[in-house]
Scaffold this active site. Structure first.
Site, PDB file in Angstrom:
ATOM      1  CE1 TYR A  25      38.554  40.011  34.123  1.00 28.68           C
ATOM      2  CE2 TYR A  25      39.083  38.295  35.703  1.00 28.68           C
ATOM      3  CZ  TYR A  25      39.483  39.316  34.868  1.00 28.68           C
ATOM      4  OH  TYR A  25      40.814  39.641  34.773  1.00 28.68           O
TER       5      TYR A  25
ATOM      6  CG  HIS B  50      40.938  45.019  37.182  1.00 31.53           C
ATOM      7  ND1 HIS B  50      39.737  44.372  37.000  1.00 31.53           N
ATOM      8  CD2 HIS B  50      41.724  44.626  36.141  1.00 31.53           C
ATOM      9  CE1 HIS B  50      39.802  43.620  35.914  1.00 31.53           C
ATOM     10  NE2 HIS B  50      40.997  43.769  35.375  1.00 31.53           N
TER      11      HIS B  50
END
Length: 322
Positions: free
Chosen positions: A54, A138
């Site tokens: 992010y 992830h």
């Protein structure tokens, strides 16, 4: 607070997803990011989710800075491994990956044991913490062999060492998450966008398996990246333009909500949280106002008549809890 699986981490029923703090799509300032975290705290949110992906680490840095004014024992932080950040010499931005930040780093897929530890160490440094409560593998979609052979065992060791309290995997699909639930000793899985008013695919296998085996589920993407927040203003679904059929369906749901004196946002959040396997729902927000709105919607009861009409009109399968 709800304890995750058999691990040592707890989460609030509503959590803050911090992708927007990493300048998702458009930039925000440090003060706005800090105000969003402060608003979440004011509303009782104590679970915060971030990732190196992010904003190339910006989300982690901003989240860590904002949380420093609070007692570390009072909140839960999750981050993710699998995308290791390396310095890059290139210029330009990271908008191709969805983040309005300089392309000062590049992502390297790495689910090796060494990569997991190095990625987590870098995350701890950016967060300014000596531990995190939850670590997810992830998006290992295209790296299953490495993730199961090396990445997951590395997380097991970190949990045994007390470096993290709970371990799991976070993905936008259900099949591999169900495999993690069946074949490993994960505490929690993060399922994004696959258990919503528009997509109940997680209910087929993942959620029943998790419930049976005592694995907690965190739901992300409750609004399917905008479509269920406001289909007229944000007709995006899974980070792309919404197919006309889904847009029409969302607009019909919104009309039903208005007839029953509620909102589509409230219904979207209520639907995700109703399943007994779900421990927390992550709401992404980029400002204090958005955080307060999400908290308000989450706390708003949705009339039973709304759910009955959705089922009667085929907008929601009859067997889904709500």
């Amino acid at each position: 607070m709800t304890r995750l699986g058999r691990g040592g981490a707890e989460v609030t029923s509503l959590g803050l997803g911090a992708a927007a703090l990493g300048n998702l799509y458009t930039p925000i300032g440090d003060e706005q990011a800090q105000a969003a975290v402060r608003a979440a705290w004011e509303r009782g949110i104590r679970y915060f989710d971030t990732a190196p992906h992010y904003g190339l680490g910006l989300s982690e840095r901003r989240l860590g800075a904002a949380l420093r004014e609070y007692d570390r024992a009072g909140y839960t932080v999750s981050t993710k491994v699998g995308r290791r950040l390396e310095p890059a010499d290139g210029t330009g931005d990271d908008l191709a990956n969805g983040f309005a930040v300089p392309a000062a780093h590049r992502r390297v897929w790495d689910f090796t044991a060494d990569g997991v530890r190095r990625t987590l160490e870098a995350s701890l440094e950016r967060l300014g913490l000596d531990r995190v409560d939850i670590v997810y593998l992830h998006d290992p979609d295209d790296h299953a062999e490495e993730a199961f052979r090396e990445g997951y065992p590395a997380l097991e060791k970190l949990r045994a060492e007390g470096v993290v309290g709970a371990i799991g995997a976070g993905m936008n699909q259900t099949e591999m998450l169900a495999r993690f639930v069946r074949d490993t000793d994960v505490d929690v899985v993060l399922c994004a966008g696959r258990y919503t008013l528009l997509d109940q695919s997680a209910a087929t296998e993942l959620l029943p398996e998790a419930l049976q085996r005592g694995v907690s589920v965190v739901i992300g993407g409750a609004f399917n990246s905008g479509l269920l927040a406001d289909p007229a203003r944000h007709p995006t679904y899974d980070y792309a333009e919404a197919p006309r059929q889904l847009l029409d369906r969302a607009l019909r749901m919104q009309a039903v909500a208005e007839r029953h004196g509620t909102t589509l946002r409230a219904a979207a959040l209520a639907f995700c949280s109703a399943h007994p396997a779900v421990a927390s729902v992550l709401a992404g927000a980029r400002s204090a106002a958005e955080v307060h709105d999400c908290a308000d919607q989450f706390a708003t009861p949705v009339p039973d008549a709304f759910w009955r009409e959705l089922r009667a009109t085929g907008l929601l399968p009859p067997e889904e809890p709500s």
